[in-house]
Design an enzyme around this catalytic site. Sequence first.
Site, mmCIF file in Angstrom:
data_model
loop_
_atom_site.group_PDB
_atom_site.id
_atom_site.type_symbol
_atom_site.label_atom_id
_atom_site.label_comp_id
_atom_site.label_asym_id
_atom_site.label_seq_id
_atom_site.Cartn_x
_atom_site.Cartn_y
_atom_site.Cartn_z
ATOM 1 N N THR A 107 0.873 -1.179 0.000
ATOM 2 C CA THR A 107 0.000 0.000 0.000
ATOM 3 C C THR A 107 0.903 1.220 0.000
ATOM 4 O O THR A 107 1.653 1.451 0.938
ATOM 5 C CB THR A 107 -0.926 0.013 1.220
ATOM 6 O OG1 THR A 107 -1.743 -1.153 1.192
ATOM 7 C CG2 THR A 107 -1.807 1.252 1.217
ATOM 8 N N LYS A 182 -7.226 1.330 -2.887
ATOM 9 C CA LYS A 182 -6.811 0.932 -1.531
ATOM 10 C C LYS A 182 -6.992 2.076 -0.548
ATOM 11 O O LYS A 182 -7.342 1.863 0.621
ATOM 12 C CB LYS A 182 -5.353 0.463 -1.531
ATOM 13 C CG LYS A 182 -4.869 -0.061 -0.169
ATOM 14 C CD LYS A 182 -5.691 -1.234 0.334
ATOM 15 C CE LYS A 182 -5.268 -1.682 1.741
ATOM 16 N NZ LYS A 182 -3.948 -2.328 1.763
ATOM 17 N N LYS A 250 0.569 5.050 8.348
ATOM 18 C CA LYS A 250 1.159 5.440 7.055
ATOM 19 C C LYS A 250 0.082 5.542 5.984
ATOM 20 O O LYS A 250 0.020 6.519 5.230
ATOM 21 C CB LYS A 250 2.227 4.411 6.666
ATOM 22 C CG LYS A 250 2.820 4.587 5.277
ATOM 23 C CD LYS A 250 2.184 3.651 4.247
ATOM 24 C CE LYS A 250 2.439 2.201 4.563
ATOM 25 N NZ LYS A 250 1.861 1.294 3.524
#
Length: 312
Positions: A107, A182, A250
Amino acid sequence: MSSLKLASPATTRIGFIGIGVMGASMAGHLIKAGYKLNIFTRTASKADSLISLGASLLNTPLEVAQQSDVVISIVGYPKDVEEVLLDSKNGVLNGFESGKISIDMTTSKPSLAVRVYEEFKKRGAYALDAPVSGGDIGARNATLSIMVGGDQNVFDACLPIFNVMGKNVRLMGNAGFGQHTKMANQIAISSGMIAMCESLLYAQRVGLDCESVIQVLSSGAAQTFSMSNYGPRILKRNFDPGFYVEHFIKDLGIALDEASRVGLILPGLIQSKMLYDILAADGKQKLGTHALMLALEKLNGMPKTSNEEKKA
């Protein structure tokens, strides 16, 4: 668009970079499906189980690229993606020739996915961004959702590989669109995790049997992956990572940056990022994302269990 076809599993060499909570299971499925795997991991001991299944451990991403037809990477942060794929000395790109394929399942930033795509294209090679959802359970059971960005012919060629690791595999658009999908996934999960934890916190406070609450809610309109899979872990006080808090932070940071770039204000995402930052500041960054319950319990002045006191 020209067709592109990979050889059979027995003759297709796959490189796999990143043997973490999810990567180890994903790589294992590929070996069991008949693919020859060349692997790289910074912590060699993580590769032991895969080596026992027949994988070869190599010294650098460059070596993996040189000895593979397709290279899959699933690492931690965008900076790791840049290092693994684009490093001018030992990166995958430097070991690629025309026709080879990079699949980054980390990701990461949509803009970086586009950059990777363009750099590989200059060499006559191909790149897909293909982040996944489903956590350690989905990786272990080969039921991951895989959201892909890139060219249709490259996606079609790699579909047999994706189908070994996941059940819901879809091309979402051009390079970077896998990562954008995502981000939408992480935005939904972030507020959903707050809702699930608050629901159980309320049930506990008013004296309900929380196991029964999970069973009832999981069969109705409140059913979510988090309720069904992470709710029972919370009741057992098992906060081991299916996905690390620090990696989720993150992801939420990337999502906030992307939302800002397109002029969106997302209050639920902002609130979730704040709570996870509080959790990390309390030293819980290596726990699973469902450890958000600990932050909410602390906010409400609820004591730690005896086991948690010992760990602290």
